[in-house]
Design a protein around this motif. Sequence first.
Motif, PDB file in Angstrom:
ATOM      1  N   ARG A 150       0.825  -1.204   0.000  1.00 43.67           N
ATOM      2  CA  ARG A 150       0.000   0.000   0.000  1.00 43.67           C
ATOM      3  C   ARG A 150       0.864   1.260   0.000  1.00 43.67           C
ATOM      4  O   ARG A 150       0.583   2.212  -0.726  1.00 43.67           O
ATOM      5  CB  ARG A 150      -0.910  -0.002   1.232  1.00 43.67           C
ATOM      6  N   LYS A 170       4.006   1.423  -0.992  1.00 41.03           N
ATOM      7  CA  LYS A 170       4.778   1.437  -2.235  1.00 41.03           C
ATOM      8  C   LYS A 170       3.957   1.987  -3.394  1.00 41.03           C
ATOM      9  O   LYS A 170       4.507   2.589  -4.326  1.00 41.03           O
ATOM     10  CB  LYS A 170       5.246   0.014  -2.548  1.00 41.03           C
ATOM     11  N   TYR A 171       2.645   1.798  -3.324  1.00 43.60           N
ATOM     12  CA  TYR A 171       1.760   2.214  -4.413  1.00 43.60           C
ATOM     13  C   TYR A 171       1.806   3.718  -4.639  1.00 43.60           C
ATOM     14  O   TYR A 171       1.794   4.187  -5.785  1.00 43.60           O
ATOM     15  CB  TYR A 171       0.329   1.771  -4.114  1.00 43.60           C
ATOM     16  N   PHE A 172       1.866   4.499  -3.547  1.00 45.36           N
ATOM     17  CA  PHE A 172       1.816   5.950  -3.730  1.00 45.36           C
ATOM     18  C   PHE A 172       3.109   6.659  -3.293  1.00 45.36           C
ATOM     19  O   PHE A 172       3.116   7.874  -3.122  1.00 45.36           O
ATOM     20  CB  PHE A 172       0.631   6.561  -2.966  1.00 45.36           C
ATOM     21  N   THR A 173       4.200   5.924  -3.121  1.00 43.75           N
ATOM     22  CA  THR A 173       5.456   6.565  -2.706  1.00 43.75           C
ATOM     23  C   THR A 173       6.575   6.330  -3.712  1.00 43.75           C
ATOM     24  O   THR A 173       7.725   6.184  -3.319  1.00 43.75           O
ATOM     25  CB  THR A 173       5.897   6.057  -1.320  1.00 43.75           C
ATOM     26  N   LYS A 174       6.240   6.296  -4.966  1.00 43.17           N
ATOM     27  CA  LYS A 174       7.296   6.194  -5.968  1.00 43.17           C
ATOM     28  C   LYS A 174       8.122   7.474  -5.949  1.00 43.17           C
ATOM     29  O   LYS A 174       7.615   8.565  -5.685  1.00 43.17           O
ATOM     30  CB  LYS A 174       6.686   5.981  -7.356  1.00 43.17           C
ATOM     31  N   ALA A 177       6.857  10.426  -7.717  1.00 44.29           N
ATOM     32  CA  ALA A 177       5.494  10.830  -7.384  1.00 44.29           C
ATOM     33  C   ALA A 177       5.325  12.341  -7.561  1.00 44.29           C
ATOM     34  O   ALA A 177       6.088  13.124  -6.980  1.00 44.29           O
ATOM     35  CB  ALA A 177       5.175  10.436  -5.950  1.00 44.29           C
ATOM     36  N   VAL A 198       3.866  14.819  -6.307  1.00 47.71           N
ATOM     37  CA  VAL A 198       3.204  15.488  -5.188  1.00 47.71           C
ATOM     38  C   VAL A 198       4.251  16.211  -4.356  1.00 47.71           C
ATOM     39  O   VAL A 198       5.434  15.879  -4.377  1.00 47.71           O
ATOM     40  CB  VAL A 198       2.444  14.477  -4.296  1.00 47.71           C
ATOM     41  N   LYS A 238       2.302  16.559   1.107  1.00 45.86           N
ATOM     42  CA  LYS A 238       1.277  15.626   0.655  1.00 45.86           C
ATOM     43  C   LYS A 238       1.797  14.196   0.726  1.00 45.86           C
ATOM     44  O   LYS A 238       1.077  13.267   1.114  1.00 45.86           O
ATOM     45  CB  LYS A 238       0.886  15.965  -0.792  1.00 45.86           C
ATOM     46  N   PHE A 239       3.050  14.020   0.364  1.00 41.26           N
ATOM     47  CA  PHE A 239       3.704  12.707   0.429  1.00 41.26           C
ATOM     48  C   PHE A 239       3.686  12.185   1.867  1.00 41.26           C
ATOM     49  O   PHE A 239       3.327  11.039   2.127  1.00 41.26           O
ATOM     50  CB  PHE A 239       5.144  12.850  -0.069  1.00 41.26           C
ATOM     51  N   GLN A 275       0.106  11.201   3.098  1.00 37.27           N
ATOM     52  CA  GLN A 275      -0.354   9.924   2.575  1.00 37.27           C
ATOM     53  C   GLN A 275       0.237   8.754   3.367  1.00 37.27           C
ATOM     54  O   GLN A 275      -0.470   7.807   3.708  1.00 37.27           O
ATOM     55  CB  GLN A 275       0.016   9.799   1.098  1.00 37.27           C
ATOM     56  N   TYR A 286      12.619   9.545  -2.474  1.00 42.61           N
ATOM     57  CA  TYR A 286      11.740  10.542  -3.092  1.00 42.61           C
ATOM     58  C   TYR A 286      12.357  11.933  -2.982  1.00 42.61           C
ATOM     59  O   TYR A 286      12.398  12.692  -3.957  1.00 42.61           O
ATOM     60  CB  TYR A 286      10.380  10.499  -2.411  1.00 42.61           C
TER      61      TYR A 286
END
Length: 269
Positions: free
Chosen positions: A172, A174-178, A181, A183, A187-188, A191, A226
């Motif tokens: 989960r 990994k899905y939004f912490t590329k 990303a 953002v 925001k990072f 999330q 990131y």
Amino acid sequence: MEIDFSSYFTTIPHNNLLTLIGQRVTDGSMLRIIKQSLKVGELYQGQVTPTSVGVPQGSPISPLYSNIYLNLLDQLWHKRGYPEKLGASLDRYADDAILVCRKSAYPALRAFEGLAQRMGLKLNGEKTRITKLTEGFDFIGFSFVKRRSPNTGKSVIYIFPSKASQRSIRRRIKYFTKRRAPVAPDKFVAQINEAVRGWVNYYRHTNASDAFRKLQRFINIRFRRYLTFRSKGRGFGWKRFPNKKLYAMGIIYIGSGLIRYEKTPAHAL
């Protein structure tokens, strides 16, 4: 004994379920709506196929229907005195169930399977298994195992986050912490904190210190990469973005299993 039902949600008999609901719901109009919601049918390649068993997949009321039906199994297990006769206590959450047996588990398995068959249900023979507590088992995201305590030398039960649950929270995150990303850092951080806070609170009263440390390291690495990519830096960013700086930027700290909450000013309420 870990119990797994074979295709449970798609095999609940409508007539039996409606009979149980009718014991509590007496309004005729409501019962008709419930019946219609069960027999709404399945749409496949433009064709609607009527259903006589099972609850609608994905419907928010389906978990309630499933619990109403399995509640009967709980009642029958206790009504027949199986906890005393067989030395087996039944613990269930939705369609996940276990039998904790003080004696041989096979009589309890036969009794449970007999009740399930009478209710029109079938056990999954491949996933239903009998195991000793010293070998460990998983239930509702927890791993239970009996081990010898290094402090007292006595055998005690340890509870950990299951490996499947640990993999799930990592996927989960990994899905939004590329690292690419698109953002902003705040925001990072928001999330990640939102995803992790509930997971940690769920396991904070278990022996989860090792799992928390590993998850903390995973989060920090993802955030550091990131930031390094965003600032067009090279390498992994260990010197430029040490852990202390990550925490100062607001990333959640769960290394101790204790989440620190910022106090909300009174005027902000």
